[in-house]
Motif scaffolding. Structure first.
Motif, short mmCIF file in Angstrom:
data_model
loop_
_atom_site.label_atom_id
_atom_site.label_comp_id
_atom_site.label_asym_id
_atom_site.label_seq_id
_atom_site.Cartn_x
_atom_site.Cartn_y
_atom_site.Cartn_z
N PRO A 271 4.54 33.58 -10.98
CA PRO A 271 5.67 34.15 -10.23
C PRO A 271 5.53 35.66 -10.06
O PRO A 271 4.76 36.31 -10.76
CB PRO A 271 6.87 33.81 -11.09
CG PRO A 271 6.34 33.71 -12.48
CD PRO A 271 4.94 33.16 -12.33
N GLU B 65 9.39 38.73 -15.19
CA GLU B 65 10.77 38.57 -15.67
C GLU B 65 11.40 39.89 -16.10
O GLU B 65 12.62 39.97 -16.27
CB GLU B 65 10.79 37.59 -16.85
CG GLU B 65 10.29 38.15 -18.16
CD GLU B 65 8.77 38.43 -18.26
OE1 GLU B 65 8.38 39.11 -19.23
OE2 GLU B 65 8.00 37.97 -17.40
N LYS C 100 17.64 42.03 -13.49
CA LYS C 100 18.06 41.98 -12.08
C LYS C 100 18.57 43.34 -11.60
O LYS C 100 18.74 43.55 -10.40
CB LYS C 100 19.13 40.92 -11.89
CG LYS C 100 18.64 39.52 -12.18
CD LYS C 100 18.70 38.68 -10.94
CE LYS C 100 18.20 37.29 -11.19
NZ LYS C 100 16.89 37.05 -10.69
N PRO D 136 8.13 39.31 -9.23
CA PRO D 136 9.53 39.75 -9.17
C PRO D 136 10.09 39.37 -7.78
O PRO D 136 9.33 39.20 -6.83
CB PRO D 136 9.43 41.27 -9.32
CG PRO D 136 8.15 41.49 -10.06
CD PRO D 136 7.22 40.42 -9.57
N SER D 137 11.39 39.28 -7.68
CA SER D 137 11.97 38.81 -6.42
C SER D 137 11.75 39.79 -5.26
O SER D 137 11.75 39.38 -4.11
CB SER D 137 13.45 38.49 -6.57
OG SER D 137 14.18 39.65 -6.87
N ARG D 138 11.55 41.07 -5.58
CA ARG D 138 11.30 42.06 -4.52
C ARG D 138 10.06 42.88 -4.87
O ARG D 138 9.98 43.45 -5.95
CB ARG D 138 12.51 42.97 -4.35
CG ARG D 138 13.74 42.20 -3.87
CD ARG D 138 14.95 43.07 -3.80
NE ARG D 138 15.36 43.41 -5.17
CZ ARG D 138 16.19 44.38 -5.48
NH1 ARG D 138 16.69 45.15 -4.54
NH2 ARG D 138 16.54 44.61 -6.72
N ASP E 152 13.36 43.07 -11.56
CA ASP E 152 13.67 42.31 -10.35
C ASP E 152 12.90 42.84 -9.15
O ASP E 152 12.66 42.12 -8.19
CB ASP E 152 15.17 42.37 -10.08
CG ASP E 152 15.58 41.42 -8.97
OD1 ASP E 152 15.28 40.22 -9.09
OD2 ASP E 152 16.20 41.88 -7.99
#
Length: 120
Positions: free
Chosen positions: A96, A67, A44, A98-100, A70
């Motif tokens: 999935p 994973e 993260k 990464p979140s950004r 982030d």
């Protein structure tokens, strides 16, 4: 044709074996950077960035190992290389991310698909 000094052979190149690259980044480079520079072990708090074919490799890393980072930064990726396989792989990806994800390209990017690309 005239590629304006660019590598014409890259339009149909098979790619750069990004799976091996990704494995080495995760198994060798990250542990080294954690020890040497105090890189956080917390994904993260990590971002991966690349430009040109490095941008392509970063995009594949995001798909293969979301994973691990982030955030990813993809600058001026060579989407024209490998006969468009890169965009096909992104479109087919159902896993999935990464979140950004930050993607940037300019108005005069080299595409290898249209006359005068890369000219202002």
């Amino acid at each position: 044709g005239d590629w304006g000094g660019m590598r014409g052979d890259m339009g149909s190149a098979p790619g750069g074996n990004v799976e091996v690259y990704s494995a080495r980044v995760l198994a060798e480079l990250l542990p080294w950077a954690e020890k040497r520079f105090g890189l956080s072990k917390d994904p993260k708090r990590r971002a991966l960035a690349g430009s040109s074919f490095g941008g392509v490799a970063t995009l594949y890393m995001a798909m293969l190992h979301p994973e691990a980072f982030d955030a990813v930064i993809v600058e001026s990726p060579s989407f024209w290389a490998c006969e468009g396989r890169i965009m096909q792989d992104v479109k087919a990806h159902t896993g999935p991310w990464p979140s950004r994800v930050y993607l940037a390209m300019g108005g005069c990017e080299y595409t290898a698909t249209r006359p005068g690309s890369g000219e202002a």
